[in-house]
Design an enzyme around this catalytic site. Structure first.
Site, PDB file in Angstrom:
ATOM      1  N   ASP A 176      13.034   9.536   8.243  1.00 21.38           N
ATOM      2  CA  ASP A 176      11.674  10.139   8.866  1.00 21.38           C
ATOM      3  C   ASP A 176      12.112  11.076   9.678  1.00 21.38           C
ATOM      4  OD1 ASP A 176       9.815  10.541  11.069  1.00 21.38           O
ATOM      5  OD2 ASP A 176       8.880   8.508  10.496  1.00 21.38           O
ATOM      6  N   ARG A 202       3.348   3.302  12.154  1.00 22.65           N
ATOM      7  CA  ARG A 202       2.884   1.704  12.624  1.00 22.65           C
ATOM      8  C   ARG A 202       3.255   0.744  11.677  1.00 22.65           C
ATOM      9  NH1 ARG A 202      -1.550   4.930  13.731  1.00 22.65           N
ATOM     10  NH2 ARG A 202      -1.841   5.453  15.722  1.00 22.65           N
ATOM     11  N   GLU A 220      -7.104   7.015  -7.570  1.00 21.83           N
ATOM     12  CA  GLU A 220      -7.671   5.716  -7.251  1.00 21.83           C
ATOM     13  C   GLU A 220      -8.916   5.195  -7.519  1.00 21.83           C
ATOM     14  OE1 GLU A 220      -5.569   3.766  -3.747  1.00 21.83           O
ATOM     15  OE2 GLU A 220      -7.315   3.364  -3.245  1.00 21.83           O
ATOM     16  N   HIS A 261      -5.452  -1.908  -3.877  1.00 24.16           N
ATOM     17  CA  HIS A 261      -5.504  -1.554  -2.359  1.00 24.16           C
ATOM     18  C   HIS A 261      -5.891  -2.663  -1.547  1.00 24.16           C
ATOM     19  CE1 HIS A 261      -6.055   2.470  -0.097  1.00 24.16           C
ATOM     20  NE2 HIS A 261      -5.555   1.497   0.826  1.00 24.16           N
ATOM     21  N   ASP A 319       0.116  -0.492  -4.714  1.00 20.93           N
ATOM     22  CA  ASP A 319      -1.242  -1.065  -4.018  1.00 20.93           C
ATOM     23  C   ASP A 319      -1.947   0.173  -3.966  1.00 20.93           C
ATOM     24  OD1 ASP A 319      -2.638  -2.920  -3.025  1.00 20.93           O
ATOM     25  OD2 ASP A 319      -2.639  -2.019  -0.989  1.00 20.93           O
ATOM     26  N   ARG A 365       0.060   6.186   0.480  1.00 23.05           N
ATOM     27  CA  ARG A 365      -1.181   6.875  -0.088  1.00 23.05           C
ATOM     28  C   ARG A 365      -0.596   7.107  -1.644  1.00 23.05           C
ATOM     29  NH1 ARG A 365      -4.010   4.544   2.573  1.00 23.05           N
ATOM     30  NH2 ARG A 365      -5.807   5.331   4.016  1.00 23.05           N
TER      31      ARG A 365
END
Length: 326
Positions: free
Chosen positions: A176, A156, A265, A284, A260, A237
């Site tokens: 992809d 998305r 994390e 994040h 990010d 991620r």
């Protein structure tokens, strides 16, 4: 979720709209399904509204909610919340992942354009050397005209990034495994293998889901294939990149990165990545924050309207898709 989080998701006008659809006690906020105070409500509940950090809907929770028929998730992935028992029960599951994808894509667009202008590196140079303006040698490779951008993952977020990049004079490619040439043509992007993308991109932006198949997809070999001076952006991620190999590449100064998300994390306080001039680490923040949370609430309210009207959910999560979505 906390009361503050609930209020951010559903400010008064949205909460009133939701109350017009469902019988909701907004003071009843659960952190665990085995809370005693929740038992009577669960026994009667037909719809659950959940958010980040929601507990797992395991067999015990489902047994306590015999009338439950739908879960409307006011956040992104449902992976950590939905158990096999939910599918066996035949629950309708909806996620606001589509809404959460929008700010991530906007953050990515801004980052790509800033990286193309070498804004992060030149800011660091200015901060440490106080050179203003930059010299010609600093600017020889700066600019976004014809910049080669590689998007990993037509998720998305990835698809929205592709849309946002269209007005710019960039050479964009996509990798992809679930996209074929016909779909790539519809997306208006060149489809290439992952290795081709890495070797041919000035900026690489990662938008694949965190699945067993994508774990450490950017390993030492693939990171080494990225051209010298390129920028790697990760808003997906941290688990998708080998952290030791990434640290080595960044410490050498060969690559730049905007991270990010990381693994672990957050990074340890003594991580060298915090102080490297070629690394820009954010906590994040690409996903929905602050006033962006209301967009997630709206997505839930719209799905609740469809549910009450007996219409199909637009953002239903299907069991068959879980292996390839976030």
């Amino acid at each position: 979720m906390s009361p503050e989080h609930l209020n951010a998701l559903f400010p008064p006008r949205l909460m009133n709209r939701l109350k017009g659809l469902l019988d909701i006690d907004e003071s009843l906020i659960a952190q665990r399904f085995d809370q005693e105070s929740l038992t009577p409500a669960l026994a009667e509940a037909e719809v659950l509204i959940t958010g980040w950090g929601a507990p797992v809907l395991d067999p015990a929770a489902l047994a306590a909610a015999p009338r439950l028929r739908a879960v409307l998730h006011a956040a992104g992935t449902v992976r950590g919340m939905i158990s096999e028992s939910c599918w066996e029960r035949g629950l309708l599951i909806s996620s606001a992942a589509h809404a959460n994808a929008l700010p991530v894509a906007e953050f990515t667009l801004a980052t790509i354009l800033l990286a193309g202008k070498n804004a992060f590196g030149l800011r660091e140079s200015l901060r440490t050397g106080h050179r203003l303006p930059p010299g010609p040698a600093d600017l020889a490779l700066v600019g976004n005209f014809g910049r080669k951008v590689g998007i990993i993952g037509a998720s998305r977020v990835g698809r929205r990034v592709l849309e946002l990049l269209r007005p710019f004079n960039l050479a964009v490619c996509l990798s992809d495994p679930y996209v074929d040439a016909a779909e790539a043509a519809r997306l208006g992007v060149e489809l290439v293998s992952l290795d081709e993308l890495l070797a041919g991109s000035d900026i690489v932006s990662l938008h694949a889901p965190d699945t067993p198949q994508t774990y450490r997809m950017l390993d030492r070999r693939r990171l080494a294939a990225i051209p010298d001076g390129a920028t790697l952006i990760n808003t997906s991620r941290g688990a998708l990149i080998d952290p030791e190999a990434l640290a080595d590449e960044l410490t050498s100064g060969r690559l730049n990165a905007v991270l990010d998300v990381t693994e672990p994390e957050p990074l340890p306080q003594d991580s060298p990545l915090y102080d490297l001039p070629n690394v820009f680490v954010t906590p994040h923040i690409a996903g929905s924050l602050g006033n962006e949370l209301e967009r997630l609430g709206r997505a839930v309210v719209e799905e609740a309207e469809r549910l009450v009207d007996g219409l199909p959910l637009v953002h239903q999560v299907l069991r068959a898709d879980l292996h390839r979505i976030a």
